[in-house]
Design an enzyme around this catalytic site. Sequence first.
Site, PDB file in Angstrom:
ATOM      1  CB  THR A  11      50.649  52.421  38.274  1.00 13.39           C
ATOM      2  OG1 THR A  11      49.845  53.506  38.760  1.00 13.39           O
ATOM      3  CG2 THR A  11      50.333  51.159  39.060  1.00 13.39           C
ATOM      4  N   GLY A  12      52.525  54.031  36.376  1.00 19.77           N
ATOM      5  CA  GLY A  12      52.839  55.226  35.611  1.00 19.77           C
ATOM      6  C   GLY A  12      54.165  55.819  36.034  1.00 19.77           C
ATOM      7  CB  ALA A  13      56.867  54.275  37.866  1.00 16.79           C
ATOM      8  CB  ILE A  17      53.635  62.606  39.668  1.00 24.94           C
ATOM      9  CG1 ILE A  17      53.423  64.120  39.553  1.00 24.94           C
ATOM     10  CG2 ILE A  17      53.286  62.127  41.076  1.00 24.94           C
ATOM     11  CD1 ILE A  17      51.976  64.559  39.694  1.00 24.94           C
ATOM     12  CB  SER A 143      41.274  70.463  41.320  1.00 25.74           C
ATOM     13  OG  SER A 143      41.602  70.906  40.014  1.00 25.74           O
ATOM     14  CE1 TYR A 155      43.054  62.733  33.974  1.00 21.30           C
ATOM     15  CE2 TYR A 155      42.569  64.829  35.048  1.00 21.30           C
ATOM     16  CZ  TYR A 155      43.361  63.695  34.931  1.00 21.30           C
ATOM     17  OH  TYR A 155      44.439  63.523  35.766  1.00 21.30           O
TER      18      TYR A 155
END
Length: 235
Positions: A11-13, A17, A143, A155
Amino acid sequence: MKFEGQLALVTGASRGIGAATALALAKEGAHVVITARSADDLEKIEEQIHLAGGAATIAPLDLTDGDSIGRLATAISGRWDGLDILVLNAAMLGSLGPVPAIDGKEFNKVLTLNLIAQQALIAGFDPMLRKSANARLIGITSSVGRKPRAFWGAYGASKAALETLLLSYGEEMRNLGKIRTAIVDPGKTRTEMRASAYPGEDPSTVKLPSVVADRLVEILASDFETGERFEITQP
């Protein structure tokens, strides 16, 4: 090839990343289903995959749009039996600011994509993952999901919740099937999201998405234990 004959969904391709991961998986033999909102951008990634000798199927959709995930799962399961790799990469940053100033409408959008849509993806593709002989599910985190940081509350909260959700699913599957889950923190990476969060940063000082993608391929090809957390540092 590491993933010859396997099916992957990223996803988010359409960029960053997600795009780099789709290309890396395809180069290792996987047929990659790539999703994002922009059909034009997905077509560009699909072309890169085909030029590299790989195979891909594009699925343009908005993961926050009602029953879109259910329709996607129905379409993919109608063509393939099992899903071997699921990379949950799609996310949105939202505005950075103090917790009391968080805009409720925007926070709802962040949680809808970063958490609620992720649960829907797991639920929608659980039957296909169960049919795989060696299913692997990777969630991309940050992180700030584990170590709270000022002004990153919205977030960070969404990523902390995603980690709990994904790892809980892994524990549920531990004795029920061959589905392994892991959390991956890509660290500082040259993406549009990073640029919006750190507008004054020199992009050449952080690693390319391809570095993260190559490490993801190594993780997915390994016998990692379910529940593991990986952090990808600058080489």
